[in-house]
Write a protein that holds these residues in place. Structure first.
Motif, PDB file in Angstrom:
ATOM      1  N   GLY A 271       0.932  -1.288   0.134  1.00 28.91           N
ATOM      2  CA  GLY A 271      -0.185  -0.103  -0.099  1.00 28.91           C
ATOM      3  C   GLY A 271       1.283   1.441   0.498  1.00 28.91           C
ATOM      4  N   ILE A 272       1.675   1.202   0.993  1.00 22.46           N
ATOM      5  CA  ILE A 272       3.055   2.522   0.639  1.00 22.46           C
ATOM      6  C   ILE A 272       2.896   2.429  -0.360  1.00 22.46           C
ATOM      7  CG2 ILE A 272       4.571   3.045   1.381  1.00 22.46           C
ATOM      8  CD1 ILE A 272       2.939   3.576   3.565  1.00 22.46           C
ATOM      9  N   GLU A 273       3.099   1.932  -1.210  1.00 22.67           N
ATOM     10  CA  GLU A 273       4.496   1.375  -3.054  1.00 22.67           C
ATOM     11  C   GLU A 273       3.241   2.255  -3.306  1.00 22.67           C
ATOM     12  OE1 GLU A 273       6.597   1.853  -6.351  1.00 22.67           O
ATOM     13  OE2 GLU A 273       6.545   2.068  -4.015  1.00 22.67           O
ATOM     14  N   VAL A 274       1.726   1.741  -3.550  1.00 22.53           N
ATOM     15  CA  VAL A 274       1.023   2.274  -4.161  1.00 22.53           C
ATOM     16  C   VAL A 274       0.688   3.851  -3.949  1.00 22.53           C
ATOM     17  CG1 VAL A 274      -1.478   2.183  -4.723  1.00 22.53           C
ATOM     18  CG2 VAL A 274      -0.459   0.054  -4.503  1.00 22.53           C
ATOM     19  N   CYS A 275      -0.111   4.173  -2.363  1.00 18.21           N
ATOM     20  CA  CYS A 275       0.991   5.667  -2.297  1.00 18.21           C
ATOM     21  C   CYS A 275       1.433   6.446  -3.328  1.00 18.21           C
ATOM     22  CB  CYS A 275       0.094   5.247  -0.504  1.00 18.21           C
ATOM     23  SG  CYS A 275      -0.202   7.365  -0.362  1.00 18.21           S
ATOM     24  N   ARG A 276       2.897   5.900  -2.893  1.00 16.97           N
ATOM     25  CA  ARG A 276       3.672   6.944  -3.380  1.00 16.97           C
ATOM     26  C   ARG A 276       3.289   7.269  -5.283  1.00 16.97           C
ATOM     27  NH1 ARG A 276       7.585   5.850  -6.580  1.00 16.97           N
ATOM     28  NH2 ARG A 276       7.220   4.884  -6.818  1.00 16.97           N
ATOM     29  N   ARG A 277       2.874   5.674  -5.876  1.00 16.63           N
ATOM     30  CA  ARG A 277       2.839   5.911  -7.410  1.00 16.63           C
ATOM     31  C   ARG A 277       1.884   6.837  -7.114  1.00 16.63           C
ATOM     32  NH1 ARG A 277       4.181  -0.402  -9.414  1.00 16.63           N
ATOM     33  NH2 ARG A 277       5.751  -0.540  -8.585  1.00 16.63           N
TER      34      ARG A 277
ATOM     35  N   ARG B  84      -2.392  12.209  -8.604  1.00 17.57           N
ATOM     36  CA  ARG B  84      -1.584  12.835  -7.200  1.00 17.57           C
ATOM     37  C   ARG B  84      -2.998  13.375  -6.089  1.00 17.57           C
ATOM     38  NH1 ARG B  84       0.885  16.269 -10.532  1.00 17.57           N
ATOM     39  NH2 ARG B  84       2.538  15.109 -10.325  1.00 17.57           N
ATOM     40  N   GLY B  85      -3.890  13.755  -6.812  1.00 23.22           N
ATOM     41  CA  GLY B  85      -5.516  14.784  -5.725  1.00 23.22           C
ATOM     42  C   GLY B  85      -6.117  13.891  -5.209  1.00 23.22           C
ATOM     43  N   ILE B  86      -6.477  12.459  -5.636  1.00 18.28           N
ATOM     44  CA  ILE B  86      -7.375  11.879  -4.652  1.00 18.28           C
ATOM     45  C   ILE B  86      -6.729  11.277  -3.660  1.00 18.28           C
ATOM     46  CG2 ILE B  86      -8.597   9.413  -5.103  1.00 18.28           C
ATOM     47  CD1 ILE B  86      -7.720   8.954  -8.246  1.00 18.28           C
ATOM     48  N   PRO B  87      -8.130  11.528  -2.259  1.00 17.22           N
ATOM     49  CA  PRO B  87      -7.699  11.456  -0.753  1.00 17.22           C
ATOM     50  C   PRO B  87      -7.382   9.857  -0.335  1.00 17.22           C
ATOM     51  CG  PRO B  87      -9.535  13.512  -1.315  1.00 17.22           C
ATOM     52  CD  PRO B  87      -9.054  12.174  -2.573  1.00 17.22           C
ATOM     53  N   VAL B  88      -6.291   9.743  -0.185  1.00 20.27           N
ATOM     54  CA  VAL B  88      -6.120   8.331   0.476  1.00 20.27           C
ATOM     55  C   VAL B  88      -6.339   7.916   1.897  1.00 20.27           C
ATOM     56  CG1 VAL B  88      -4.031   6.521   0.487  1.00 20.27           C
ATOM     57  CG2 VAL B  88      -4.403   7.790  -1.577  1.00 20.27           C
TER      58      VAL B  88
ATOM     59  N   ARG C 153       2.783   5.594  11.365  1.00 24.70           N
ATOM     60  CA  ARG C 153       1.971   6.668  10.989  1.00 24.70           C
ATOM     61  C   ARG C 153       2.476   7.442  10.065  1.00 24.70           C
ATOM     62  NH1 ARG C 153      -2.877   7.047  14.450  1.00 24.70           N
ATOM     63  NH2 ARG C 153      -2.921   5.452  15.405  1.00 24.70           N
ATOM     64  N   VAL C 154       3.517   8.093  11.087  1.00 29.33           N
ATOM     65  CA  VAL C 154       5.147   9.146  10.228  1.00 29.33           C
ATOM     66  C   VAL C 154       4.781   9.006   8.423  1.00 29.33           C
ATOM     67  CG1 VAL C 154       6.721  10.584  10.178  1.00 29.33           C
ATOM     68  CG2 VAL C 154       5.577  10.135  12.234  1.00 29.33           C
ATOM     69  N   ARG C 155       5.296   7.614   8.512  1.00 28.83           N
ATOM     70  CA  ARG C 155       5.364   6.865   6.741  1.00 28.83           C
ATOM     71  C   ARG C 155       4.281   7.178   6.383  1.00 28.83           C
ATOM     72  NH1 ARG C 155       7.688   1.034   5.448  1.00 28.83           N
ATOM     73  NH2 ARG C 155       8.417   1.637   3.330  1.00 28.83           N
ATOM     74  N   GLY C 156       3.290   6.493   6.495  1.00 33.09           N
ATOM     75  CA  GLY C 156       2.312   6.632   5.829  1.00 33.09           C
ATOM     76  C   GLY C 156       1.598   8.137   5.235  1.00 33.09           C
ATOM     77  N   LEU C 157       1.996   8.585   6.130  1.00 31.46           N
ATOM     78  CA  LEU C 157       1.341   9.749   5.818  1.00 31.46           C
ATOM     79  C   LEU C 157       2.195  10.754   5.033  1.00 31.46           C
ATOM     80  CD1 LEU C 157      -0.210  11.392   9.023  1.00 31.46           C
ATOM     81  CD2 LEU C 157      -1.244  10.456   7.623  1.00 31.46           C
ATOM     82  N   GLU C 158       3.415  10.868   5.756  1.00 28.59           N
ATOM     83  CA  GLU C 158       4.667  11.287   4.272  1.00 28.59           C
ATOM     84  C   GLU C 158       4.640  10.558   3.041  1.00 28.59           C
ATOM     85  OE1 GLU C 158       8.299  11.122   6.090  1.00 28.59           O
ATOM     86  OE2 GLU C 158       7.928  12.495   7.472  1.00 28.59           O
ATOM     87  N   THR C 159       4.603   9.412   2.807  1.00 24.45           N
ATOM     88  CA  THR C 159       4.743   8.827   2.022  1.00 24.45           C
ATOM     89  C   THR C 159       2.965   9.437   0.517  1.00 24.45           C
ATOM     90  OG1 THR C 159       4.762   7.021   2.223  1.00 24.45           O
ATOM     91  CG2 THR C 159       4.313   6.994   0.181  1.00 24.45           C
ATOM     92  N   GLY C 160       1.926  10.143   1.362  1.00 21.89           N
ATOM     93  CA  GLY C 160       0.903  11.530   0.737  1.00 21.89           C
ATOM     94  C   GLY C 160      -0.353  10.897   1.381  1.00 21.89           C
ATOM     95  N   ALA C 161      -0.538   9.837   2.006  1.00 22.94           N
ATOM     96  CA  ALA C 161      -2.106   9.502   2.384  1.00 22.94           C
ATOM     97  C   ALA C 161      -2.181  10.564   3.385  1.00 22.94           C
ATOM     98  CB  ALA C 161      -2.158   7.953   3.467  1.00 22.94           C
ATOM     99  N   ASP C 162      -3.647  10.836   3.185  1.00 17.79           N
ATOM    100  CA  ASP C 162      -4.246  12.157   3.769  1.00 17.79           C
ATOM    101  C   ASP C 162      -5.041  11.878   4.949  1.00 17.79           C
ATOM    102  OD1 ASP C 162      -4.444  14.185   1.593  1.00 17.79           O
ATOM    103  OD2 ASP C 162      -4.691  12.576   0.741  1.00 17.79           O
ATOM    104  N   ASP C 163      -4.646  10.055   5.818  1.00 14.62           N
ATOM    105  CA  ASP C 163      -5.190   9.793   7.285  1.00 14.62           C
ATOM    106  C   ASP C 163      -5.150   8.816   7.181  1.00 14.62           C
ATOM    107  OD1 ASP C 163      -6.538  10.030   9.374  1.00 14.62           O
ATOM    108  OD2 ASP C 163      -8.700   9.993   8.660  1.00 14.62           O
ATOM    109  N   TYR C 164      -4.336   8.353   8.788  1.00 12.83           N
ATOM    110  CA  TYR C 164      -4.294   6.755   8.555  1.00 12.83           C
ATOM    111  C   TYR C 164      -4.868   6.144   9.410  1.00 12.83           C
ATOM    112  CZ  TYR C 164      -0.194   3.225   9.666  1.00 12.83           C
ATOM    113  OH  TYR C 164       0.583   2.454   9.630  1.00 12.83           O
ATOM    114  N   ILE C 165      -5.584   5.264   9.467  1.00 11.80           N
ATOM    115  CA  ILE C 165      -6.405   4.841  10.852  1.00 11.80           C
ATOM    116  C   ILE C 165      -6.030   2.772  10.571  1.00 11.80           C
ATOM    117  CG2 ILE C 165      -8.528   4.155  11.186  1.00 11.80           C
ATOM    118  CD1 ILE C 165      -9.649   5.361   9.392  1.00 11.80           C
TER     119      ILE C 165
END
Length: 229
Positions: A64-70, A78-82, A94-106
């Motif tokens: 998922g991290i790689e998917v978010c990066r791509r 790139r503008g789709i919320p994740v 959490r920090v890694r997920g958000l820094e990769t580009g996720a808008d929220d982390y659950i």
């Protein structure tokens, strides 16, 4: 279901979890697409142009991290919320997920009620009219809850299609919408409509918005589409 309803892409490799998410999101009135791995997610994100992506971190092969990066590296996605879903609860994750580009982390396991609330919160920023918000552009005011439109204080009578068209334009003022993108947003992918139909409804919307002496707020961009302002 109205074609203006937001579309959510669910990316989850566990069949039972995926089915639960799809069922509950559809029960909330959302349109839902589903993918079971990263490659399928990237393909559907480009094809469906979803309004939001629920993305599991632990996917087979492509994480998922790689998917978010791509997603963030491509102009069309790139503008789709994740919202990233993960069993990893450490702060560093959490920090890694958000820094990769996720808008929220659950963190899993999560409450469906909380997830729905987070989704609606993000969509209120990206698809405000569909969530019942009031939009304003210059002297035009659109109430997404009451479906009332005014311009300069006068009431504007619009049919359902023209209302959905104006909603899309007002959510992204200045953005140039191609006829194909307008068809996806206003009519949906499941209904075949000729692109010339877009021109007809834009013409109707222009006529309704433009009283005597008022400027046309809709701009035609030759070879590209339409824009509000």
């Amino acid at each position: 279901m109205s074609a203006v309803e937001p579309c959510i892409l669910v990316v989850e490799d566990e069949p039972a979890q995926r089915e639960v998410l799809v069922y509950n999101l559809e029960a909330q009135g959302f349109r839902v697409a589903a993918a079971e791995n990263g490659d399928e997610a990237l393909l559907l994100a480009a094809e469906e142009n979803p309004d939001l992506i629920l993305l599991d971190w632990m996917l087979p092969e492509v994480s998922g991290i790689e998917v978010c990066r791509r997603l963030r590296s491509r102009s069309e996605t790139r503008g789709i919320p994740v919202i990233m879903l993960s069993a990893r609860s450490e702060e560093v994750d959490r920090v890694r997920g958000l820094e990769t580009g996720a808008d929220d982390y659950i963190v899993k396991p999560f409450s469906l009620a909380e997830l729905i609330a987070r989704i609606k919160g993000l969509l209120r920023r990206t698809r405000p009219a569909s969530m019942g918000a009031v939009l304003e552009f210059e002297d035009i005011r659109l109430d997404g809850e009451t479906h009332r439109v005014t311009r300069g204080g006068r009431q504007v009578q619009l049919g359902p299609t023209e209302f959905r068209l104006l909603s899309a334009l007002m959510e992204r003022p200045g953005r140039v919408w191609s006829r194909e993108k307008i068809l996806d947003r206003v009519w949906g992918r499941d209904i075949y409509v000729d692109t010339r139909t877009v021109d007809v409804h834009v013409g109707r919307l222009r006529k309704a918005l433009k009283a005597e002496g008022e400027e046309d707020p809709i701009r035609t961009v030759r070879g590209a589409g339409y824009s509000l302002g």
